[in-house]
Enzyme design. Structure first.
Site, PDB file in Angstrom:
ATOM      1  CG  HIS A 102      33.692 -47.534 -81.649  1.00  0.00           C
ATOM      2  ND1 HIS A 102      33.170 -46.400 -81.093  1.00  0.00           N
ATOM      3  CD2 HIS A 102      33.347 -48.541 -80.811  1.00  0.00           C
ATOM      4  CE1 HIS A 102      32.547 -46.705 -79.964  1.00  0.00           C
ATOM      5  NE2 HIS A 102      32.639 -48.008 -79.772  1.00  0.00           N
ATOM      6  CG  ASP A 133      33.022 -43.363 -82.603  1.00  0.00           C
ATOM      7  OD1 ASP A 133      32.722 -44.246 -83.425  1.00  0.00           O
ATOM      8  OD2 ASP A 133      33.383 -43.616 -81.432  1.00  0.00           O
ATOM      9  CB  SER A 211      29.570 -48.100 -78.312  1.00  0.00           C
ATOM     10  OG  SER A 211      30.736 -47.715 -77.676  1.00  0.00           O
TER      11      SER A 211
END
Length: 537
Positions: A102, A133, A211
């Site tokens: 993402h 992801d 992330s």
């Protein structure tokens, strides 16, 4: 989609992917019902705890800068405004960098910066696994790799063990180190990839921007930070090593990246003693009742409705759909599939008509009728006489009805998305997403949004098939017009669209063809269909 374990299994934890904008704070939220998580590409400064992470490990954690342009699923002929975001990543063997998918979805430019450096290096995306992801970046500049050591992977940490998360969250530009404790290991919903996979819950202060950063324990990577639970304090999620290793192995396989396996079955918990006895199960026997088998998967050749799945690869399956994991812990039976790849086989022990049956099933991917995610794919569309046709997919539903699309979207569309399975390989649901009003289509404004089933009594298989049918109608009309010396001399011809709810749309073929160009001009739309369809037809 993973097998459904219970009736409310579709009501996944509500997760939100968060990208960390470089200019303005983010509020992008992708969610699914029940719990809201946030994927981390950059947040507020909080709870920065000192840890004893060696300097050489910190040097292998990089900051990822991404420029991206996402498509507009409500108006598929145009893109949204360009945005910027940041995330984290870390170096692994083979001169590769792991980050979250993402963080780089719909990227137009990706750059990375090393810890303690002011220089940004151009990076290329070499592989992406949206369901899990994860993504791999590479950097061609040799100077980037000077003094960088790859991090090595460990195992799945035990409950209550301490982990250290490293990354570049918002609230500052430098690297951030936080510490937390493993509180849970179980299958959970990945908001970006719309998949249910194993995940580790920690109480570390993971923020957006983290992330793609590593979670470390004992100097080894035990996971990749990717989501956090909203409306709760210090609850974050990391992708465990088995999921990461599956992705890395899948990338190296000769076939294109296939993702994670699925049996293609819908199952029911067997916690009712009456239900178990009715199926011929004896005391101490456990399992799951199979309610439905997807017709296009290999499982359909060997497994039947009302079979009871009692073991998977010899491991007993509990009445709650779990199998033994570690000492005193249990996880979903799908964990056994995490070790396998498309084309591998799994042995299922079934109870069928009170007799034990063993079958070896070749694994594949789940045959979604409606795509659950279309990251890095431009939406397909057709515009004819002002009618905009698209594929029924979750990105479209989310774009039109936001995160509450399961409650707000037309019930038939929600049912198709959640419950219905493909009946043939190239099947798609075609929806009239909107109507660009003109004199040609007056009186049909209430027909949007609606699902299309046939055109001139010809069943529509998918959006490409619709484009072919409309093109044939147009070509046939133009041919007749040329033969009779002008369209005005032709008798009226009509085009009949049948909708799933029983309504019909009747258009004058001549008016529809002649008005299409004018409608596109008025709306400043360059083409009547998307690039992929123009290239194919």
């Amino acid at each position: 989609m993973d097998s459904v374990v219970e009736d409310n299994a579709h009501q996944e934890k509500e997760l939100t992917s968060i990208n960390s904008p470089l200019v303005t704070p983010p509020s992008t939220q992708k969610s699914e019902d029940m719990i809201q998580k946030m994927s981390l590409s950059a947040p507020s400064s909080s709870a920065f705890l000192s840890t004893n992470v060696p300097k050489e490990l910190l040097s292998s954690v990089v900051k990822v800068f991404c420029i991206k342009t996402e498509p507009n699923h409500s108006m598929p002929w145009q893109m949204k405004r360009q945005t910027s975001s940041t995330g984290s990543g870390f170096v692994i063997e083979g001169r590769r960098i792991i980050t979250n998918a993402h963080c780089i979805a719909y990227h137009t430019s990706v750059r990375v910066r090393k810890h303690g450096s002011a220089q940004k290096f151009v990076a290329k995306v070499s592989a992406v696994g949206h369901p899990c992801d994860l993504a791999i970046l590479t950097v061609e500049d040799e100077s980037f790799w000077v003094d960088l050591e790859p991090l090595v992977f460990g195992g799945i940490p035990n409950l209550q063990e301490a982990v250290t998360t490293v990354g570049y969250p918002t609230g500052g530009d430098n690297i951030c180190v936080t510490k937390g404790v493993v509180s849970r290991v179980e299958e959970t919903y990945y908001s970006h990839g719309c998949a249910r996979l194993l995940a580790i819950q920690v109480d570390a202060a993971i923020n957006s921007g983290n992330s793609g950063g590593p979670a470390l324990m004992g100097g080894k990577v035990v996971g990749v930070c990717f989501e956090t639970l909203t409306n709760a304090e210090n609850i974050g999620y990391i992708i465990p090593v088995p999921v990461i290793e599956h992705f890395l192995v899948d990338v190296e396989r000769p076939a294109p990246l296939r993702g994670f396996c699925d049996l293609g079955i819908q199952v029911q918990l067997m916690e009712s003693d009456v239900l178990r006895r009715s199926m011929g199960m004896v005391a101490g026997q456990t399992g799951l009742l199979i309610n439905k088998v997807a017709p296009l998967v290999n499982t359909a050749k060997l497994v039947k409705r009302d079979d009871v799945l009692t073991e998977i690869d010899g491991i007993p399956v509990g009445n709650d759909g779990t199998i033994p994991f570690r000492d005193g812990e249990r996880v979903s039976f799908r964990y056994q599939l995490l070790r396998k790849f498309v084309g591998d086989k799994v042995t299922l022990t079934l109870l069928r008509d009170k007799a034990v049956v063993k079958v070896d099933v070749e694994l594949g991917t789940y045959p979604y009728l409606c795509p659950v995610q279309q990251h890095d794919i431009m939406p397909s569309y057709i515009i004819f006489a002002g009618f905009v046709f698209q594929i029924l997919a979750q990105p479209y539903l989310h774009s039109e009805w936001s995160k509450d699309w399961k409650k707000k979207a037309p019930i038939k569309m929600v049912e198709h998305h959640i419950y219905h399975l493909k009946e043939f390989e190239d099947q798609e649901m075609v929806v009239i997403s909107q109507i660009l009003v003109s004199d040609t289509n007056v009186g049909y404004s209430s027909c949007s949004p609606s699902l299309v089933t046939s055109v001139n009594n010809q069943k529509i298989r998918n959006l490409r098939h619709l484009a072919i049918v409309l093109n044939e109608i147009k070509s046939d009309f133009e041919k007749k017009s040329a033969e009779i010396d002008g369209a005005d001399a032709l008798p009226s011809e009509f085009l009949r669209l049948e909708l799933e709810d029983g309504r019909i749309v009747i258009l004058d073929v001549k008016e529809a063809i002649e008005s299409s160009h004018e409608i596109l001009k008025q709306q400043n739309i360059p083409y009547n269909m998307s690039l992929d369809l123009r290239e194919e037809i």
